[in-house]
Write an enzyme that holds these catalytic residues in place. Sequence first.
Site, PDB file in Angstrom:
ATOM      1  N   CYS A 151       0.921  -1.265  -0.073  1.00 27.12           N
ATOM      2  CA  CYS A 151       0.042  -0.033   0.007  1.00 27.12           C
ATOM      3  C   CYS A 151       0.997   1.293  -0.191  1.00 27.12           C
ATOM      4  O   CYS A 151       1.392   1.402  -0.894  1.00 27.12           O
ATOM      5  CB  CYS A 151      -0.994  -0.233   1.120  1.00 27.12           C
ATOM      6  SG  CYS A 151      -2.456   0.900   0.940  1.00 27.12           S
ATOM      7  N   ARG A 154     -12.312   6.603  -2.199  1.00 22.62           N
ATOM      8  CA  ARG A 154     -11.213   5.681  -1.382  1.00 22.62           C
ATOM      9  C   ARG A 154     -11.737   4.171  -1.682  1.00 22.62           C
ATOM     10  O   ARG A 154     -13.006   4.025  -1.762  1.00 22.62           O
ATOM     11  CB  ARG A 154     -11.165   5.809   0.339  1.00 22.62           C
ATOM     12  CG  ARG A 154     -10.339   6.758   0.601  1.00 22.62           C
ATOM     13  CD  ARG A 154     -10.456   6.596   2.507  1.00 22.62           C
ATOM     14  NE  ARG A 154      -9.259   5.806   2.433  1.00 22.62           N
ATOM     15  CZ  ARG A 154      -7.944   6.200   2.549  1.00 22.62           C
ATOM     16  NH1 ARG A 154      -7.572   7.562   1.946  1.00 22.62           N
ATOM     17  NH2 ARG A 154      -6.909   5.500   2.844  1.00 22.62           N
ATOM     18  N   HIS A 169      -3.462  -5.689   2.274  1.00 20.08           N
ATOM     19  CA  HIS A 169      -3.220  -5.706   3.769  1.00 20.08           C
ATOM     20  C   HIS A 169      -3.741  -7.075   4.211  1.00 20.08           C
ATOM     21  O   HIS A 169      -4.307  -7.841   3.568  1.00 20.08           O
ATOM     22  CB  HIS A 169      -4.028  -4.493   4.642  1.00 20.08           C
ATOM     23  CG  HIS A 169      -3.199  -3.362   4.264  1.00 20.08           C
ATOM     24  ND1 HIS A 169      -1.848  -2.738   4.875  1.00 20.08           N
ATOM     25  CD2 HIS A 169      -3.583  -2.176   3.571  1.00 20.08           C
ATOM     26  CE1 HIS A 169      -1.601  -1.594   4.678  1.00 20.08           C
ATOM     27  NE2 HIS A 169      -2.787  -1.219   3.794  1.00 20.08           N
TER      28      HIS A 169
END
Length: 237
Positions: free
Chosen positions: A95, A129, A193
């Site tokens: 990320c 997002r 993640h």
Amino acid sequence: MSNTSALRIVWIYPDLLSTYGDQGNVLILKRRAELRGIPTEVVRVNSSDHVPEQGDIYLLGGGEDRPQILAAERLRADGGLARAAARGACVFAVCAGYQIIGETYGDDEANPLPGVGILDIRSGRGESRAVGEIVADIDPALGGGRITGFENHQGRTAIGPSARPLSTTVVGTGNDGHTEGAYQGQVLGTYLHGPALPRNPHLADLLLSWRVGRIAPLQPSWGERLHEERLAAALRQ
Ligand code: GLN
């Protein structure tokens, strides 16, 4: 680093880049190496330290916008990570870590900033997002297989001609809604993640095999069960 025969795992900037349990990537690499009888040495490098150049696998985690900028500035000023990558070391970046090892990335106001420049990607800011579970199919040139993870990022990433997408997105956004992550030699980045390597033991084994050659398969255990469970949950959505 004292033990020269050990696999040297270098954890970059846990003080700035370590959201969503990215430390799990360090632990799982160490564990899966040691289960094969490969000794390991973990070197934790805070942002006030120099990045050692003689590591085998360098790990960078995710981070919020401001710590990400600081991490990029310090890595560029230090130069150790770029020299290690030029020497052929493996880099696994997640990320924010993924974005800043590229050529450019976007700051919190979408201004382009220079990255470390060891992966031919350019990241900007998206309209929205990208948050949620992600599923993607790894490039068959890397052995294929499905990966799952959790993403939470504003950035969107374009891949240049020297890098290849790590995978094709099945669920979620990744780079741009079509592909997820990128790799170039042994430098590999991803938006996953979860942490990524405990959720995807085959990805951990791919990195290990890059460093030590062919490795024996392990008996499927909780890691494979976690992988199946998260995959089923994401695909059910
Ligand atoms: N700050 C970056 C973004 O929002 C990376 C976020 C993260 O590492 N989770 O795109």
